[in-house]
Design an enzyme around this catalytic site. Sequence first.
Site, PDB file in Angstrom:
ATOM      1  N   LYS A 163       0.773  -1.491  -0.248  1.00  0.00           N
ATOM      2  CA  LYS A 163       0.300  -0.032  -0.239  1.00  0.00           C
ATOM      3  C   LYS A 163       1.114   1.203  -0.295  1.00  0.00           C
ATOM      4  O   LYS A 163       1.375   1.591   1.187  1.00  0.00           O
ATOM      5  CB  LYS A 163      -1.005   0.212   1.439  1.00  0.00           C
ATOM      6  CG  LYS A 163      -1.697   0.964   1.055  1.00  0.00           C
ATOM      7  CD  LYS A 163      -2.688   1.276   2.355  1.00  0.00           C
ATOM      8  CE  LYS A 163      -1.854   2.714   2.630  1.00  0.00           C
ATOM      9  NZ  LYS A 163      -1.748   4.108   2.269  1.00  0.00           N
TER      10      LYS A 163
ATOM     11  N   GLU B 214      11.299   1.573  10.276  1.00  0.00           N
ATOM     12  CA  GLU B 214      11.826   2.359   9.130  1.00  0.00           C
ATOM     13  C   GLU B 214      11.140   3.963   9.505  1.00  0.00           C
ATOM     14  O   GLU B 214      10.436   4.048   8.738  1.00  0.00           O
ATOM     15  CB  GLU B 214      12.330   2.491   7.896  1.00  0.00           C
ATOM     16  CG  GLU B 214      13.417   1.841   7.686  1.00  0.00           C
ATOM     17  CD  GLU B 214      13.666   1.719   6.260  1.00  0.00           C
ATOM     18  OE1 GLU B 214      13.436   1.769   5.974  1.00  0.00           O
ATOM     19  OE2 GLU B 214      14.164   0.067   6.405  1.00  0.00           O
TER      20      GLU B 214
ATOM     21  N   CYS C 275      13.955  11.355   5.049  1.00  0.00           N
ATOM     22  CA  CYS C 275      13.838  10.855   6.569  1.00  0.00           C
ATOM     23  C   CYS C 275      15.803  11.097   7.069  1.00  0.00           C
ATOM     24  O   CYS C 275      15.708  11.048   8.809  1.00  0.00           O
ATOM     25  CB  CYS C 275      13.556   9.761   6.748  1.00  0.00           C
ATOM     26  SG  CYS C 275      14.649   8.615   6.411  1.00  0.00           S
TER      27      CYS C 275
ATOM     28  N   GLU D 104      10.359  16.874  14.336  1.00  0.00           N
ATOM     29  CA  GLU D 104      10.682  16.320  12.905  1.00  0.00           C
ATOM     30  C   GLU D 104       9.612  17.656  12.264  1.00  0.00           C
ATOM     31  O   GLU D 104       8.451  17.649  12.417  1.00  0.00           O
ATOM     32  CB  GLU D 104      10.396  15.005  12.680  1.00  0.00           C
ATOM     33  CG  GLU D 104      10.420  15.440  11.054  1.00  0.00           C
ATOM     34  CD  GLU D 104      10.026  13.717  10.841  1.00  0.00           C
ATOM     35  OE1 GLU D 104       9.608  13.110  10.787  1.00  0.00           O
ATOM     36  OE2 GLU D 104      11.125  12.714  10.138  1.00  0.00           O
TER      37      GLU D 104
HETATM   38  P1  NAD Z   1       2.981   8.569   7.643  1.00  0.00           P
HETATM   39  O1  NAD Z   1       3.292   7.230   8.774  1.00  0.00           O
HETATM   40  O2  NAD Z   1       1.587   9.320   7.819  1.00  0.00           O
HETATM   41  O3  NAD Z   1       2.101   7.707   6.351  1.00  0.00           O
HETATM   42  C1  NAD Z   1       3.087   6.456   5.510  1.00  0.00           C
HETATM   43  C2  NAD Z   1       2.167   5.106   5.266  1.00  0.00           C
HETATM   44  O4  NAD Z   1       1.760   4.523   6.354  1.00  0.00           O
HETATM   45  C3  NAD Z   1       1.039   5.599   4.177  1.00  0.00           C
HETATM   46  O5  NAD Z   1       1.101   4.842   3.393  1.00  0.00           O
HETATM   47  C4  NAD Z   1      -0.179   6.165   5.029  1.00  0.00           C
HETATM   48  O6  NAD Z   1      -1.436   5.988   4.408  1.00  0.00           O
HETATM   49  C5  NAD Z   1       0.182   4.757   5.611  1.00  0.00           C
HETATM   50  N1  NAD Z   1      -0.708   4.494   7.111  1.00  0.00           N
HETATM   51  C6  NAD Z   1      -1.046   5.890   7.934  1.00  0.00           C
HETATM   52  N2  NAD Z   1      -1.558   5.233   9.220  1.00  0.00           N
HETATM   53  C7  NAD Z   1      -1.591   4.172   8.791  1.00  0.00           C
HETATM   54  C8  NAD Z   1      -3.301   3.172   9.545  1.00  0.00           C
HETATM   55  N3  NAD Z   1      -3.535   4.283  11.782  1.00  0.00           N
HETATM   56  N4  NAD Z   1      -2.465   2.285   9.391  1.00  0.00           N
HETATM   57  C9  NAD Z   1      -2.102   1.674   8.111  1.00  0.00           C
HETATM   58  N5  NAD Z   1      -1.145   2.430   7.488  1.00  0.00           N
HETATM   59  C10 NAD Z   1      -1.107   3.946   7.875  1.00  0.00           C
HETATM   60  O7  NAD Z   1       4.079   9.021   6.525  1.00  0.00           O
HETATM   61  P2  NAD Z   1       4.340  10.016   5.269  1.00  0.00           P
HETATM   62  O8  NAD Z   1       3.716  11.352   5.859  1.00  0.00           O
HETATM   63  O9  NAD Z   1       3.924   9.666   4.474  1.00  0.00           O
HETATM   64  O10 NAD Z   1       6.262   9.865   5.050  1.00  0.00           O
HETATM   65  C11 NAD Z   1       7.062  11.430   6.534  1.00  0.00           C
HETATM   66  C12 NAD Z   1       7.787  10.096   7.215  1.00  0.00           C
HETATM   67  O11 NAD Z   1       8.168   8.907   7.109  1.00  0.00           O
HETATM   68  C13 NAD Z   1       8.300  11.385   8.215  1.00  0.00           C
HETATM   69  O12 NAD Z   1       8.622  11.144   9.551  1.00  0.00           O
HETATM   70  C14 NAD Z   1       9.655  10.518   7.660  1.00  0.00           C
HETATM   71  O13 NAD Z   1      11.265  10.910   8.698  1.00  0.00           O
HETATM   72  C15 NAD Z   1       9.525   9.338   7.363  1.00  0.00           C
HETATM   73  N6  NAD Z   1      10.910   8.210   6.900  1.00  0.00           N
HETATM   74  C16 NAD Z   1      11.505   7.725   7.416  1.00  0.00           C
HETATM   75  C17 NAD Z   1      12.462   7.036   7.029  1.00  0.00           C
HETATM   76  C18 NAD Z   1      13.077   5.489   7.332  1.00  0.00           C
HETATM   77  O14 NAD Z   1      14.126   5.029   6.350  1.00  0.00           O
HETATM   78  N7  NAD Z   1      13.158   5.731   8.700  1.00  0.00           N
HETATM   79  C19 NAD Z   1      12.353   7.116   5.491  1.00  0.00           C
HETATM   80  C20 NAD Z   1      11.349   8.131   4.761  1.00  0.00           C
HETATM   81  C21 NAD Z   1      10.730   8.284   5.081  1.00  0.00           C
END
Ligand code: NAD
Length: 487
Positions: free
Chosen positions: A179, A255, A289, A391
């Site tokens: 997803k 991650e 990130c 962040e």
């Molecule tokens: P997010 O957590 O809002 O969403 C990520 C994914 O999770 C999306 O596909 C979203 O639809 C899904 N999601 C959201 N709530 C959910 C739930 N309750 N159950 C299941 N799935 C759910 O993150 P984002 O805004 O898309 O991405 C940005 C974040 O990702 C930042 O915090 C960034 O630091 C982090 N990030 C970390 C890494 C790493 O390798 N550590 C890499 C890239 C991004």
Amino acid sequence: MVKKSLLRCFVDGQWITTKQRFSNINPVNGEIAGQVCEADAALVDRAVQAARAAQRGPWGSLSTAERAALLHRIADGIEQRFEDFVAAEVLDTGRPVQQARTLDVPRGIANFRSFANLIATASSEMYDSTAADGGRVINYVNRKPLGTVAVISPWNLPLLLLTWKVAPALAMGNCVVAKPSEETPSSATLLAEVMQKAGVPHGVFNLVHGHGPAAAGEFLTTHPDIDAITFTGESRTGTTIMKAAAEGVKDVSFELGGKNAAVVFADADFDAAVAGVMQSSFTNAGQVCLCSERVYIERPLYARFVAELQRRCDKLVLGYPKDPDVDMGPLISHEHRDKVLSYYELARDEGATFISGGGVPDFGDERDRGAYVQPTILAGLPDTARCVREEIFGPVCHVSPFDTEQEVIARMNDSPYGLAACIWSTHLSRAHRVAASLNTGIVWVNTWFTRDLRTPFGGSGLSGIGREGGRYSLDFYSELSTVCVRI
Ligand code: NAD
């Protein structure tokens, strides 16, 4: 070409058109770029059941060499549609086209190739030992697939981060239900087209589009028949998903977010350090990130360094992502822009000095309806300020002077996150010493973002659980089983 009009789900080898849809918004001008078919709970269940059936069927009996060949065919397929993938990434994210060409799509290809090569050359573990009665036994370790892996990916590096998980999951013989973020459905849809053309058997790769809470993301992570969840996204979402994974004791790999620090010692190569901090703070409009949002500069260098940083920041070109001279496109969405701007406001309230930026650009055209913000450098905040601890995930860093090595190590480590750090210094032993003292999953010295895909990647604290990359990915995506044989 990218199918802008209607992006469908891909389940059990079939393209699924759903009644429920959501809009894909172009962040450059806020216009609707297309519609996306949203998976409901029933479709997510179909995807999970298809994956389980495929796992029990022909996929489970493919040899390692056959799986490796298939991964190479997927990489070939992305290569053949390279410009379509570039267009998809640019459309969804608004990132500069050069970045998509040189980073995102090449890394998508490399993810499949590197895991194909890794499984083709992986050796197995074997131990020769003595039983209690003095007889001889050999012990060897079988790697078995976990089964059905739920892959949940974010919007910031859509293809790179999706393939980073899908490739090793398939390499180890798992089936996948993926997803992608609701903000970035296009390149994932192209990937499903590539999988289909490459001959990936039905049900091995399934794609469900949709939102997270109370939607496709939650339907997938709470599904009783998935075997593991691999997730990249916000730390808060990680907490929610971990609660879901507790039911059934599912394997998780997370991650998550970061509040990464960079340190510039007075002995640093000045030009390299300024260029490096610019890159680590403003690449992808700060939406990586691994970006540095905290920059500590040794006091004798501070004024000169910040002046040069300001000069370069003020010269960054914001604009249309397709313009080859553009440094920064918009943020991913208006919602995210509101979040970043709220931190600019908070910084004012907390008493920050704005060295650069702090607002939104004025283009005088359709881009004013886009999700742009100015790249911003803050100074003068205490380490306890929310803008220094939380962040922001935008093109923003806070600069601060320091006096001693011990002091800066303590300040860099004073964070609930532990993802990445950068050290800029020409003092060899100091660089090693500081690197060893930092609580992050990765430390770069005199560089940023460079990664050998065989090395472990992940974070500590709020930044995640586990490590992926090379054999660490193979460990996560497989169940190890020891066989002990008396000979
Ligand atoms: P997010 O957590 O809002 O969403 C990520 C994914 O999770 C999306 O596909 C979203 O639809 C899904 N999601 C959201 N709530 C959910 C739930 N309750 N159950 C299941 N799935 C759910 O993150 P984002 O805004 O898309 O991405 C940005 C974040 O990702 C930042 O915090 C960034 O630091 C982090 N990030 C970390 C890494 C790493 O390798 N550590 C890499 C890239 C991004």
